[in-house]
Design an enzyme around this catalytic site. Structure first.
Site, PDB file in Angstrom:
ATOM      1  N   GLY A  21       8.584 -26.822  55.724  1.00 28.64           N
ATOM      2  CA  GLY A  21       8.229 -26.156  56.969  1.00 28.64           C
ATOM      3  C   GLY A  21       9.138 -26.530  58.118  1.00 28.64           C
ATOM      4  O   GLY A  21       9.678 -25.660  58.811  1.00 28.64           O
ATOM      5  N   ASP A  41      17.459 -29.466  48.796  1.00 28.76           N
ATOM      6  CA  ASP A  41      16.015 -29.506  48.565  1.00 28.76           C
ATOM      7  C   ASP A  41      15.771 -29.502  47.070  1.00 28.76           C
ATOM      8  O   ASP A  41      16.607 -29.024  46.292  1.00 28.76           O
ATOM      9  CB  ASP A  41      15.311 -28.306  49.214  1.00 28.76           C
ATOM     10  CG  ASP A  41      13.834 -28.578  49.458  1.00 28.76           C
ATOM     11  OD1 ASP A  41      13.453 -28.794  50.622  1.00 28.76           O
ATOM     12  OD2 ASP A  41      13.052 -28.587  48.480  1.00 28.76           O
ATOM     13  N   LEU A  56      15.780 -36.206  45.265  1.00 29.50           N
ATOM     14  CA  LEU A  56      16.367 -37.334  45.985  1.00 29.50           C
ATOM     15  C   LEU A  56      16.750 -38.480  45.057  1.00 29.50           C
ATOM     16  O   LEU A  56      17.565 -39.329  45.426  1.00 29.50           O
ATOM     17  CB  LEU A  56      15.388 -37.851  47.040  1.00 29.50           C
ATOM     18  CG  LEU A  56      15.203 -36.987  48.287  1.00 29.50           C
ATOM     19  CD1 LEU A  56      14.038 -37.509  49.111  1.00 29.50           C
ATOM     20  CD2 LEU A  56      16.474 -36.943  49.122  1.00 29.50           C
ATOM     21  N   GLY A  77      11.004 -35.231  51.386  1.00 27.43           N
ATOM     22  CA  GLY A  77       9.974 -36.160  50.959  1.00 27.43           C
ATOM     23  C   GLY A  77       8.599 -35.535  51.095  1.00 27.43           C
ATOM     24  O   GLY A  77       8.442 -34.406  51.566  1.00 27.43           O
ATOM     25  N   SER A 122       7.423 -40.891  61.451  1.00 29.88           N
ATOM     26  CA  SER A 122       6.176 -40.187  61.765  1.00 29.88           C
ATOM     27  C   SER A 122       5.300 -41.034  62.670  1.00 29.88           C
ATOM     28  O   SER A 122       5.348 -42.282  62.638  1.00 29.88           O
ATOM     29  CB  SER A 122       5.418 -39.883  60.468  1.00 29.88           C
ATOM     30  OG  SER A 122       4.102 -39.421  60.735  1.00 29.88           O
ATOM     31  N   ASN A 123       4.453 -40.353  63.433  1.00 30.18           N
ATOM     32  CA  ASN A 123       3.437 -41.062  64.216  1.00 30.18           C
ATOM     33  C   ASN A 123       2.475 -41.832  63.322  1.00 30.18           C
ATOM     34  O   ASN A 123       1.808 -42.762  63.774  1.00 30.18           O
ATOM     35  CB  ASN A 123       2.683 -40.088  65.120  1.00 30.18           C
ATOM     36  CG  ASN A 123       1.833 -39.089  64.363  1.00 30.18           C
ATOM     37  OD1 ASN A 123       0.616 -39.191  64.318  1.00 30.18           O
ATOM     38  ND2 ASN A 123       2.466 -38.086  63.759  1.00 30.18           N
ATOM     39  N   HIS A 124       2.433 -41.507  62.025  1.00 25.90           N
ATOM     40  CA  HIS A 124       1.523 -42.206  61.119  1.00 25.90           C
ATOM     41  C   HIS A 124       2.021 -43.600  60.767  1.00 25.90           C
ATOM     42  O   HIS A 124       1.286 -44.383  60.162  1.00 25.90           O
ATOM     43  CB  HIS A 124       1.254 -41.354  59.892  1.00 25.90           C
ATOM     44  CG  HIS A 124       0.524 -40.095  60.233  1.00 25.90           C
ATOM     45  ND1 HIS A 124      -0.787 -40.092  60.657  1.00 25.90           N
ATOM     46  CD2 HIS A 124       0.940 -38.796  60.289  1.00 25.90           C
ATOM     47  CE1 HIS A 124      -1.159 -38.848  60.937  1.00 25.90           C
ATOM     48  NE2 HIS A 124      -0.127 -38.054  60.727  1.00 25.90           N
ATOM     49  N   TYR A 153       1.565 -42.676  53.093  1.00 21.58           N
ATOM     50  CA  TYR A 153       2.597 -41.866  53.757  1.00 21.58           C
ATOM     51  C   TYR A 153       3.141 -42.597  54.985  1.00 21.58           C
ATOM     52  O   TYR A 153       4.363 -42.741  55.164  1.00 21.58           O
ATOM     53  CB  TYR A 153       2.009 -40.513  54.147  1.00 21.58           C
ATOM     54  CG  TYR A 153       2.882 -39.716  55.091  1.00 21.58           C
ATOM     55  CD1 TYR A 153       4.068 -39.143  54.656  1.00 21.58           C
ATOM     56  CD2 TYR A 153       2.517 -39.543  56.423  1.00 21.58           C
ATOM     57  CE1 TYR A 153       4.877 -38.418  55.526  1.00 21.58           C
ATOM     58  CE2 TYR A 153       3.303 -38.822  57.294  1.00 21.58           C
ATOM     59  CZ  TYR A 153       4.485 -38.261  56.842  1.00 21.58           C
ATOM     60  OH  TYR A 153       5.288 -37.562  57.714  1.00 21.58           O
ATOM     61  N   SER A 182       3.712 -33.463  65.645  1.00 19.73           N
ATOM     62  CA  SER A 182       3.404 -32.258  64.866  1.00 19.73           C
ATOM     63  C   SER A 182       4.320 -31.150  65.348  1.00 19.73           C
ATOM     64  O   SER A 182       4.179 -30.676  66.483  1.00 19.73           O
ATOM     65  CB  SER A 182       1.945 -31.844  65.056  1.00 19.73           C
ATOM     66  OG  SER A 182       1.068 -32.858  64.591  1.00 19.73           O
TER      67      SER A 182
END
Length: 284
Positions: A21, A41, A56, A77, A122-124, A153, A182
């Site tokens: 995306g 990809d 990968l 990923g 990522s914010n995660h 993740y 996001s």
């Protein structure tokens, strides 16, 4: 950072995860910033027959993919929670193999200089950090806040940031790690209004990260200039990033549908949202 200017003219950028995306959005937007994209990809891309289709963990394909590029935008990923084994294989081993390919490419060049990497963190990676109440005067969250991953993740993104630091300190591979919020065409709930990165701002940020001089290993947050912003964007702005968009235009509609954030909702208590409270995914 140095005041020297980035190289002029088109730059060849390896875009991993080009079929995803975010990769699809950047395929559309980055060329306008002067980048020629080499696509990579694990899935074929219907409108890009020249894309490199490989995993990968295919080290030979990766080595060929980085040959001659000016930079790498590493979006490939698993982008959501999964089993540890799947995250390990794709996000951890895969990212390691990418850095090894970049290091090998540096060794093959006359100047010994590695392509710049822009790593999609990522914010995660800080998901268990309590969300700030900026409407009540809480300070914005700095990039120096301790990492507190909320999932396997998020753990893989913490690993990626440390891997980037190691490869800068030990091998001189420059990286900008972007803790993406996001990145969608518009936010879909009230929490996302605080971490939303518009696609156009995403392209601006990745362009700045790919071209700013002397970044070493720099960590930045990936967000638009949102009225409800949680994060300190100082390090991103220091790269030359100038966000133009604000999620506030969606506030009336989203607040009417979902209501405001409340600490009574466990998904609203921490930076990672529902990722903090979702149970782990066990292998079958």
């Amino acid at each position: 950072m140095s005041e020297s200017s980035p190289p002029a003219g088109p730059r060849t950028i390896l875009l991993t995860g080009a079929a995803g995306g975010l990769g699809t959005l950047m395929r559309e937007l980055l060329p306008a910033h002067g980048h020629e994209l080499r696509l990579f990809d694990v899935r074929p891309i219907a409108d890009a027959p020249d894309a490199i289709v490989a995993d990968l963990n295919d080290t030979e394909a990766l080595r060929e993919a980085v040959r001659g590029v000016d930079g790498v935008l590493h979006l490939a990923g698993i982008s959501l929670e999964s089993t540890f084994d799947k995250i390990l294989d794709s996000n951890i081993r895969g990212t390691y193999h990418l850095y090894e390919a970049v290091r090998a490419e540096a060794g093959a060049r006359a100047d010994g200089k590695a392509p710049r990497v822009v790593f999609a963190s990522s914010n995660h990676a800080i998901g268990f950090t309590p969300r700030p109440h900026t409407d009540e005067g809480d300070p914005l969250v700095p990039v120096s806040t301790p990492r507190r991953p909320d999932t396997y993740y998020g753990l893989s993104k913490s690993f990626g940031e440390d891997l980037a630091q190691l490869y800068w300190d030990k091998f001189g591979v420059e990286t900008v790690s972007v803790r993406i919020g996001s990145c969608f065409k518009e936010p879909t709930d009230v929490r996302m209004m605080s971490v939303w990165l518009s696609p156009a701002d995403g392209a601006r940020l990745f362009h700045a990260a790919l071209t700013a001089p002397d970044v070493g290993h720099t960590v930045v947050y990936g967000s638009s200039a949102n009225t409800r912003l949680w994060w300190d964007l100082t390090s991103a702005r220091a790269l030359g990033y100038d966000p133009q968009d604000d999620s506030e235009e969606y506030a009336e509609t989203l607040l009417a549908e979902f209501g405001p954030l409340t600490d009574e909702d466990p998904a609203h208590q921490h930076m990672g949202g529902r990722f903090v409270n979702d149970p782990p995914i066990w292998p079958h």
